[in-house]
Design an enzyme around this catalytic site. Structure first.
Site, PDB file in Angstrom:
ATOM      1  N   LYS A   1     -56.882  26.490 -91.080  1.00  0.00           N
ATOM      2  CA  LYS A   1     -56.218  27.173 -89.966  1.00  0.00           C
ATOM      3  C   LYS A   1     -54.747  26.789 -89.946  1.00  0.00           C
ATOM      4  O   LYS A   1     -54.315  25.856 -90.626  1.00  0.00           O
ATOM      5  CB  LYS A   1     -56.894  26.802 -88.646  1.00  0.00           C
ATOM      6  CG  LYS A   1     -56.800  25.321 -88.276  1.00  0.00           C
ATOM      7  CD  LYS A   1     -57.497  25.036 -86.962  1.00  0.00           C
ATOM      8  CE  LYS A   1     -57.392  23.556 -86.618  1.00  0.00           C
ATOM      9  NZ  LYS A   1     -57.974  23.254 -85.293  1.00  0.00           N
TER      10      LYS A   1
ATOM     11  N   ARG B   1     -63.374  21.721 -74.206  1.00  0.00           N
ATOM     12  CA  ARG B   1     -62.497  22.804 -74.613  1.00  0.00           C
ATOM     13  C   ARG B   1     -63.234  24.140 -74.557  1.00  0.00           C
ATOM     14  O   ARG B   1     -63.043  24.927 -73.639  1.00  0.00           O
ATOM     15  CB  ARG B   1     -61.947  22.505 -76.020  1.00  0.00           C
ATOM     16  CG  ARG B   1     -60.775  23.347 -76.452  1.00  0.00           C
ATOM     17  CD  ARG B   1     -60.049  22.734 -77.638  1.00  0.00           C
ATOM     18  NE  ARG B   1     -60.901  22.476 -78.793  1.00  0.00           N
ATOM     19  CZ  ARG B   1     -60.460  21.933 -79.925  1.00  0.00           C
ATOM     20  NH1 ARG B   1     -59.187  21.565 -80.033  1.00  0.00           N
ATOM     21  NH2 ARG B   1     -61.274  21.722 -80.939  1.00  0.00           N
TER      22      ARG B   1
ATOM     23  N   HIS C   1     -67.482  19.278 -81.838  1.00  0.00           N
ATOM     24  CA  HIS C   1     -66.250  18.643 -82.312  1.00  0.00           C
ATOM     25  C   HIS C   1     -66.040  17.311 -81.609  1.00  0.00           C
ATOM     26  O   HIS C   1     -66.068  17.240 -80.372  1.00  0.00           O
ATOM     27  CB  HIS C   1     -65.060  19.562 -82.049  1.00  0.00           C
ATOM     28  CG  HIS C   1     -63.791  19.123 -82.721  1.00  0.00           C
ATOM     29  ND1 HIS C   1     -63.595  19.263 -84.078  1.00  0.00           N
ATOM     30  CD2 HIS C   1     -62.664  18.562 -82.232  1.00  0.00           C
ATOM     31  CE1 HIS C   1     -62.392  18.811 -84.399  1.00  0.00           C
ATOM     32  NE2 HIS C   1     -61.810  18.365 -83.295  1.00  0.00           N
TER      33      HIS C   1
ATOM     34  N   ARG D   1     -66.225  18.904 -91.773  1.00  0.00           N
ATOM     35  CA  ARG D   1     -64.994  19.694 -91.720  1.00  0.00           C
ATOM     36  C   ARG D   1     -63.807  18.797 -92.046  1.00  0.00           C
ATOM     37  O   ARG D   1     -63.433  17.924 -91.259  1.00  0.00           O
ATOM     38  CB  ARG D   1     -64.833  20.329 -90.336  1.00  0.00           C
ATOM     39  CG  ARG D   1     -65.971  21.263 -89.946  1.00  0.00           C
ATOM     40  CD  ARG D   1     -65.667  21.987 -88.638  1.00  0.00           C
ATOM     41  NE  ARG D   1     -65.403  21.069 -87.539  1.00  0.00           N
ATOM     42  CZ  ARG D   1     -66.342  20.549 -86.745  1.00  0.00           C
ATOM     43  NH1 ARG D   1     -67.632  20.842 -86.936  1.00  0.00           N
ATOM     44  NH2 ARG D   1     -66.016  19.732 -85.772  1.00  0.00           N
TER      45      ARG D   1
ATOM     46  N   TYR E   1     -22.973  18.805 -82.468  1.00  0.00           N
ATOM     47  CA  TYR E   1     -22.971  19.208 -81.063  1.00  0.00           C
ATOM     48  C   TYR E   1     -23.025  18.007 -80.125  1.00  0.00           C
ATOM     49  O   TYR E   1     -23.712  17.013 -80.376  1.00  0.00           O
ATOM     50  CB  TYR E   1     -24.184  20.101 -80.773  1.00  0.00           C
ATOM     51  CG  TYR E   1     -24.101  21.482 -81.374  1.00  0.00           C
ATOM     52  CD1 TYR E   1     -23.206  22.424 -80.877  1.00  0.00           C
ATOM     53  CD2 TYR E   1     -24.934  21.838 -82.427  1.00  0.00           C
ATOM     54  CE1 TYR E   1     -23.146  23.699 -81.414  1.00  0.00           C
ATOM     55  CE2 TYR E   1     -24.880  23.118 -82.977  1.00  0.00           C
ATOM     56  CZ  TYR E   1     -23.976  24.041 -82.472  1.00  0.00           C
ATOM     57  OH  TYR E   1     -23.917  25.297 -83.004  1.00  0.00           O
TER      58      TYR E   1
ATOM     59  N   CYS F   1     -28.773  20.423 -86.054  1.00  0.00           N
ATOM     60  CA  CYS F   1     -28.450  21.790 -85.641  1.00  0.00           C
ATOM     61  C   CYS F   1     -29.606  22.725 -85.989  1.00  0.00           C
ATOM     62  O   CYS F   1     -30.608  22.304 -86.566  1.00  0.00           O
ATOM     63  CB  CYS F   1     -27.175  22.260 -86.332  1.00  0.00           C
ATOM     64  SG  CYS F   1     -25.772  21.131 -86.146  1.00  0.00           S
TER      65      CYS F   1
ATOM     66  N   ASP G   1     -29.685  25.027 -88.259  1.00  0.00           N
ATOM     67  CA  ASP G   1     -29.810  25.278 -89.695  1.00  0.00           C
ATOM     68  C   ASP G   1     -29.217  24.179 -90.572  1.00  0.00           C
ATOM     69  O   ASP G   1     -29.292  24.274 -91.799  1.00  0.00           O
ATOM     70  CB  ASP G   1     -29.102  26.592 -90.062  1.00  0.00           C
ATOM     71  CG  ASP G   1     -29.453  27.717 -89.126  1.00  0.00           C
ATOM     72  OD1 ASP G   1     -30.636  28.091 -89.079  1.00  0.00           O
ATOM     73  OD2 ASP G   1     -28.554  28.204 -88.414  1.00  0.00           O
TER      74      ASP G   1
END
Length: 395
Positions: free
Chosen positions: A38, A136, A168, A227, A271, A318, A320
């Site tokens: 997942k 859950r 679980h 799992r 920044y 930042c 990027d």
């Protein structure tokens, strides 16, 4: 194979293969491994990872939703797929069409799923989900006897084919007496439901309870399957540092030096001016930022590796880009490799180390590696596949 060498994640298929075999050695004969793929295989790329696992003989794959299951089918994955979470009952026809099993969350959900399946003229495969203490989703079984009537009724619905049952662990990574007692209680509830169903003539052939921590810490809990999640990707269990399961990290997060400059004493970096140069410094700019999944929380705290040495991030990360102090690393040049998570020579930065800095867990950091970051798949150190969402020919 060429790719845009800005920032990328290297996925070591040999390490993945090693982890599969390491996990299998822990399992008794007849117990299968369900690979949890997942969230895009925890950021590693679900299609490529699942195809590799299929090649290794893995036949079960766990996903979060129908879209993830459909993605695997589109990639040619032919094994069994189980959706752990919610799928609208109105999608019964799609579930059956893709041959995907659905977690049956409670009696009302089962009835609705059955209704839509019958309207579509299909039969949906399902695994009964028990809430043994996670709180859950699933059939509440704090009193196991109380849910038996509902589960038995679900197994008789003509639009459903119940082939599995699972729960679980919530605390199998908690080695304290309280955590161990809670896990034992969850196992007892699970076993009580399975036993109660058998006494009523309902036998569900495929049982699975253990997550990654359960595989390591509770070997006595084996059923038809386990799992494997984060350990499949070679990441340690944060609260079980003493576990002896050999693992190799599958992902490394890499970038490159875009610019090197000299900064004078008193000059500010990035920044909000959170870093002011205390002396003359050599500073490298790296083209990765929080839009790539490298958190702003690493500002002025995390290290990267350049030429086998640690370099501290200075100033705020930042969107990027980020900057690092390379004053102590001679001859740093543009296009030098930068390792943000992974190994370079004798030095290593782990996702766990970064998670500690950010006050989170490595699971989150793996999943946050951005979609715009190409996944570069390696075998024997050579590139065998590049998946890059920024290119038209990604395939």
């Amino acid at each position: 194979m060429e790719f845009f060498k800005r920032t990328w994640a290297e996925i070591d298929l040999d390490a993945l293969d090693f982890n599969v075999e390491s996990i299998r050695k822990q399992l008794p004969e007849g117990t299968q491994m369900m690979a949890v793929v997942k969230a895009d295989a925890y950021g590693h790329g679900d299609r490529m990872v699942s195809r590799e696992l299929s090649r290794k003989g893995v036949r079960w794959f766990g996903v979060s939703n129908l879209e993830e299951g459909a993605s695997l089918r589109a990639a040619g994955v032919e094994g069994e797929i189980l959706i752990f979470g919610f799928t609208p009952p109105s999608m019964a026809k799609e579930l059956a069409g893709f041959g995907i099993s659905q977690a049956v969350l409670n009696a009302e959900y089962a009835r609705e799923l059955n209704e839509y399946a019958q309207k579509a003229g299909v039969k949906v495969k399902g695994h009964i989900k028990l809430d043994t203490g996670m709180g859950r989703i699933g059939f509440a079984c704090q009193s196991p006897e109380a849910c038996l009537d509902e589960i038995c009724a679900c197994c008789q619905l003509p639009g459903l084919e119940i082939t599995g049952i699972f729960s679980h662990f919530s605390s199998s990574d908690d080695p304290t007496p309280e955590g161990m007692a809670y896990t034992k209680m969850q196992k007892e509830r699970f076993d009580a439901v399975v036993t109660g169903l058998a006494k009523r003539g309902v036998s569900i052939p495929f049982r699975h309870l253990q997550n990654s921590a359960g595989i390591v810490s509770y070997p006595e809990c084996r059923y038809e399957a386990v799992r494997a999640g984060v350990i499949l990707y070679g990441q340690p269990l944060p609260f079980l540092p003493g576990h002896t399961l050999p693992l190799k990290p599958v992902m490394s997060l890499c970038s490159t030096v875009a610019m090197v400059k000299t900064v004078r004493p008193g000059e500010c970096i990035s920044y909000s001016r959170t870093f002011t140069a205390p002396r003359e410094m050599r500073v490298a700019t790296i083209p990765i930022g929080y839009a790539d999944g490298y958190l702003r929380a690493f500002s002025n705290r995390a290290d990267v590796l350049i030429r086998g040495k640690r370099a501290r991030v200075i100033g705020n990360v930042c969107m990027d880009q980020l900057m690092v102090d390379v004053s102590h690393i001679p001859d740093v040049q543009v296009e030098d490799r930068v390792t943000l998570a992974g190994r370079d020579g004798e030095e290593e930065i782990t996702f766990s180390e970064l998670a500690d800095l950010a006050g989170t867990i490595h699971y989150e950091l793996l999943c946050l590696v951005g979609k715009r970051v190409p996944r570069v798949y390696l075998r024997d150190g050579e590139i065998v596949k590049v998946w890059d969402m920024n290119r038209f020919d990604r395939g």
